[in-house]
Structure formats: structure tokens, C-alpha cells
Scaffold this motif. Structure first.
Motif, PDB file in Angstrom:
ATOM      1  N   PHE A   4      32.102  52.078 -37.965  1.00  0.00           N
ATOM      2  CA  PHE A   4      33.096  51.587 -36.852  1.00  0.00           C
ATOM      3  C   PHE A   4      33.454  52.474 -35.982  1.00  0.00           C
ATOM      4  CE2 PHE A   4      35.055  49.033 -40.481  1.00  0.00           C
ATOM      5  CZ  PHE A   4      34.546  47.934 -40.005  1.00  0.00           C
ATOM      6  N   LEU A   5      32.990  53.901 -35.881  1.00  0.00           N
ATOM      7  CA  LEU A   5      33.205  54.860 -35.019  1.00  0.00           C
ATOM      8  C   LEU A   5      32.147  54.689 -34.142  1.00  0.00           C
ATOM      9  CD1 LEU A   5      34.605  57.551 -33.972  1.00  0.00           C
ATOM     10  CD2 LEU A   5      33.251  58.916 -35.285  1.00  0.00           C
ATOM     11  N   LEU A   6      30.738  54.463 -34.517  1.00  0.00           N
ATOM     12  CA  LEU A   6      29.876  54.085 -33.556  1.00  0.00           C
ATOM     13  C   LEU A   6      30.008  52.900 -32.767  1.00  0.00           C
ATOM     14  CD1 LEU A   6      26.693  55.167 -35.996  1.00  0.00           C
ATOM     15  CD2 LEU A   6      27.563  56.355 -33.880  1.00  0.00           C
ATOM     16  N   LEU A   7      30.484  52.024 -33.470  1.00  0.00           N
ATOM     17  CA  LEU A   7      30.847  50.612 -32.537  1.00  0.00           C
ATOM     18  C   LEU A   7      32.021  51.034 -31.628  1.00  0.00           C
ATOM     19  CD1 LEU A   7      30.542  47.520 -32.225  1.00  0.00           C
ATOM     20  CD2 LEU A   7      32.428  47.355 -33.963  1.00  0.00           C
ATOM     21  N   ALA A   8      32.878  51.733 -31.861  1.00  0.00           N
ATOM     22  CA  ALA A   8      33.976  52.009 -31.012  1.00  0.00           C
ATOM     23  C   ALA A   8      33.310  53.008 -29.808  1.00  0.00           C
ATOM     24  CB  ALA A   8      35.014  52.768 -31.543  1.00  0.00           C
ATOM     25  N   ASN A   9      32.385  53.868 -30.140  1.00  0.00           N
ATOM     26  CA  ASN A   9      31.720  54.533 -29.211  1.00  0.00           C
ATOM     27  C   ASN A   9      31.110  53.885 -28.106  1.00  0.00           C
ATOM     28  OD1 ASN A   9      32.385  56.979 -29.657  1.00  0.00           O
ATOM     29  ND2 ASN A   9      31.334  57.540 -31.230  1.00  0.00           N
ATOM     30  N   GLY A  10      30.378  52.741 -28.659  1.00  0.00           N
ATOM     31  CA  GLY A  10      29.492  51.795 -27.795  1.00  0.00           C
ATOM     32  C   GLY A  10      30.508  50.988 -26.796  1.00  0.00           C
TER      33      GLY A  10
END
Length: 77
Positions: A10-16
Motif C-alpha cells: 500500500f505504501l508503494l501504491l501511495a508513492n506511485g
């Protein structure tokens, strides 16, 4: 797959979502903030545009969460 892996995802998705450029990517496809503020907030497209802009405004908490994630990864091995 554990809870930590799911949170990292989820953190990687938010970063994207936080680094998407409106002028180069969103506006040519009709996903600009002006389309969102035109009253389409109830549709799925409006909700996705709102999510993108919410993550873009939350960049400083994302920086903090990324730092915490990096420190945990370094400490845990």
C-alpha cells in the motif's frame, strides 16, 4: 504474505500515486482536477481522481512513512 508486506504494498501504491504529474499524464487523459471539481465526485472516476490528489497532498507523511519503512528494513536485516 504477512501484514507488513501488505502495508509495504500500500505504501508503494501511495508513492506511485503521489508522483503522477497532472500536466503530463492526467490532463491529456481527462483526469485533471478541474474534471474532479465539476461535480463528478460520486462516480468511480471522480473517486480515483480524489484519491490521486489526496496522496499528492499527503507527500510529507509519505516521506515519514518511507523513512520508517527503510529504517525497519535496515534493522530487521
Amino acid at each position: 504474505m504477512g501484514l507488513w508486506t501488505l502495508l509495504e504494498g500500500f505504501l508503494l501504491l501511495a508513492n506511485g500515486l503521489a508522483i503522477i504529474n497532472e500536466d503530463r499524464f492526467l490532463a491529456p487523459r481527462g483526469w485533471s482536477f478541474s474534471d474532479f471539481s465539476a461535480g463528478q465526485t460520486k462516480s468511480l472516476k471522480g473517486q480515483i481522481i480524489g484519491l490521486i490528489y489526496a496522496t499528492q497532498y499527503m507527500r510529507f507523511p509519505l516521506i515519514l512513512l518511507n523513512t520508517i519503512c527503510i529504517v525497519v528494513k535496515l534493522v530487521s536485516g
